[in-house]
Design an enzyme around this catalytic site. Structure first.
Site, mmCIF file in Angstrom:
data_model
loop_
_atom_site.group_PDB
_atom_site.id
_atom_site.type_symbol
_atom_site.label_atom_id
_atom_site.label_comp_id
_atom_site.label_asym_id
_atom_site.label_seq_id
_atom_site.Cartn_x
_atom_site.Cartn_y
_atom_site.Cartn_z
ATOM 1 N N ASP A 18 0.822 -1.211 0.000
ATOM 2 C CA ASP A 18 0.000 0.000 0.000
ATOM 3 C C ASP A 18 0.860 1.266 0.000
ATOM 4 O O ASP A 18 1.982 1.255 0.507
ATOM 5 C CB ASP A 18 -0.919 -0.023 1.234
ATOM 6 N N ASN A 66 -10.945 -2.370 -5.432
ATOM 7 C CA ASN A 66 -10.144 -1.475 -6.287
ATOM 8 C C ASN A 66 -10.783 -1.249 -7.666
ATOM 9 O O ASN A 66 -10.434 -0.300 -8.366
ATOM 10 C CB ASN A 66 -8.713 -1.994 -6.459
HETATM 11 C C1 IPE Z 1 -5.341 -2.757 -0.228
HETATM 12 O O1 IPE Z 1 -5.020 -1.427 -0.360
HETATM 13 C C2 IPE Z 1 -5.334 -3.441 -1.562
HETATM 14 C C3 IPE Z 1 -4.040 -3.548 -2.228
HETATM 15 C C4 IPE Z 1 -2.876 -3.209 -1.731
HETATM 16 C C5 IPE Z 1 -4.077 -4.123 -3.526
HETATM 17 P P1 IPE Z 1 -6.143 -0.308 -0.475
HETATM 18 O O2 IPE Z 1 -5.430 0.975 -0.652
HETATM 19 O O3 IPE Z 1 -7.130 -0.667 -1.534
HETATM 20 O O4 IPE Z 1 -6.862 -0.400 0.938
HETATM 21 P P2 IPE Z 1 -7.720 0.669 1.740
HETATM 22 O O5 IPE Z 1 -8.701 1.218 0.759
HETATM 23 O O6 IPE Z 1 -6.773 1.719 2.208
HETATM 24 O O7 IPE Z 1 -8.327 -0.074 2.864
HETATM 25 C C1 IPE Z 2 -1.554 0.291 -3.392
HETATM 26 O O1 IPE Z 2 -1.327 1.664 -3.371
HETATM 27 C C2 IPE Z 2 -1.758 -0.248 -4.781
HETATM 28 C C3 IPE Z 2 -3.130 -0.677 -5.074
HETATM 29 C C4 IPE Z 2 -4.136 -0.655 -4.255
HETATM 30 C C5 IPE Z 2 -3.369 -1.169 -6.410
HETATM 31 P P1 IPE Z 2 -2.523 2.691 -3.344
HETATM 32 O O2 IPE Z 2 -2.862 3.052 -4.753
HETATM 33 O O3 IPE Z 2 -3.652 2.214 -2.535
HETATM 34 O O4 IPE Z 2 -1.823 3.942 -2.628
HETATM 35 P P2 IPE Z 2 -2.491 4.945 -1.590
HETATM 36 O O5 IPE Z 2 -3.104 4.167 -0.507
HETATM 37 O O6 IPE Z 2 -3.496 5.740 -2.361
HETATM 38 O O7 IPE Z 2 -1.339 5.779 -1.123
HETATM 39 MG MG MG Z 3 -4.105 2.385 -0.549
#
Ligand code: IPE
Ligand code: IPE
Ligand code: MG
Length: 249
Positions: A18, A66
């Site tokens: 993340d 997502n």
């Molecule tokens: C979890 O991260 C999913 C992945 C890393 C693929 P998210 O960014 O989607 O999670 P939330 O929304 O912060 O809970």
């Molecule tokens: C994780 O990084 C990757 C995916 C969920 C695909 P994020 O895109 O969730 O990054 P933040 O949480 O917005 O920083």
């Molecule tokens: Mg995230």
């Protein structure tokens, strides 16, 4: 390289990668740039885990939730995933890595699903590390699809309701045949599991770091493993029972 004890190595490491978006925003870049650097870090971690002798590495790459992100971001992620598979597929096959996926792979664009299936097929006899990619994955959905399959099998008389136990149930999950994660690493500081391996993480040790995924290094991985190795996993027993190896079962 820093020393870690080989005898308490987690068999299965799961990572919630993340913070790509925040990493990019901090640099006034678009989110896609964060995902691009994030993919590089995924490659590094795969290599490090293989070298360390980790048996299973599960990477949470895309959750069911997502899909609700802006279309442009989803498209970019799918393109990056396809490129990653094309470029790394060969190396995985050569390095004895077996690619496995968990999640609703059929939700993915057909071209991505095809490359995925190709690498899975070509690596299926590999006996080294399992790289388990969570794609269009949801922990609740994992449980529901298992319940549906099991209900079908009960209906067909393949098994009886009384035969259902934890071990049998586990075999119906996407992670069938894989050990439960010993260690969960979540980057970017969020203290939640975001619908990841809900059933499978019943006794997983959780390690959260503030490091954003695109900044995650081998040292950060080693730090997480070292932290894990300092923990005492009790599985409900008392400390005394753990120390003396005596439980009443
Ligand atoms: C979890 O991260 C999913 C992945 C890393 C693929 P998210 O960014 O989607 O999670 P939330 O929304 O912060 O809970
Ligand atoms: C994780 O990084 C990757 C995916 C969920 C695909 P994020 O895109 O969730 O990054 P933040 O949480 O917005 O920083
Ligand atoms: Mg995230």
């Amino acid at each position: 390289m820093e020393q870690i004890s080989k005898d308490k190595l987690p068999r299965h490491i799961a990572i919630i990668m993340d913070g790509n978006g925040r990493w990019a925003e901090k640099r006034s870049l678009n989110r896609i740039a964060g995902h691009r650097t994030g993919i590089k870090k995924a490659k590094d971690v795969i290599r490090s885990c293989r070298e360390l002798g980790v048996q299973v590495l599960t990477l949470y790459a895309f959750s069911t939730e997502n899909w609700k992100r802006p279309e442009i971001e989803i498209k970019a992620l799918m393109t990056l995933l396809k490129r990653f598979l094309r470029a790394e597929g060969k190396e995985m096959i050569q390095n004895n890595i077996r690619l496995n996926t968990i999640g609703n792979i059929n939700d993915l664009p057909t071209d991505v699903a095809e490359v995925l299936k190709e690498v899975m097929l070509k690596s299926k006899n590999n006996t080294g590390m399992v790289l388990n990619a969570a794609l269009s994955y949801s922990g609740r959905n994992d449980i529901i699809q298992a319940v549906k399959k099991i209900a079908g099998h009960v209906q067909q008389g393949k098994i009886t309701a009384t035969q259902i136990n934890e071990e049998v149930f586990s075999r119906y999950l996407f992670t069938s045949g894989l050990p439960d994660p010993d260690l969960l690493i979540r980057t970017s500081g969020e203290l939640r599991i975001s619908n990841f391996l809900l059933w499978q993480m019943a006794y997983t040790e959780i390690y959260v770091t503030d490091v954003l995924w695109p900044d995650f290094t081998k040292k950060d991985l080693i730090d997480a493993i070292k932290d894990y190795q300092r923990r005492e996993r009790r599985f409900g027993l008392t400390q005394h029972q753990i120390k003396t190896g005596s439980s009443s079962t």
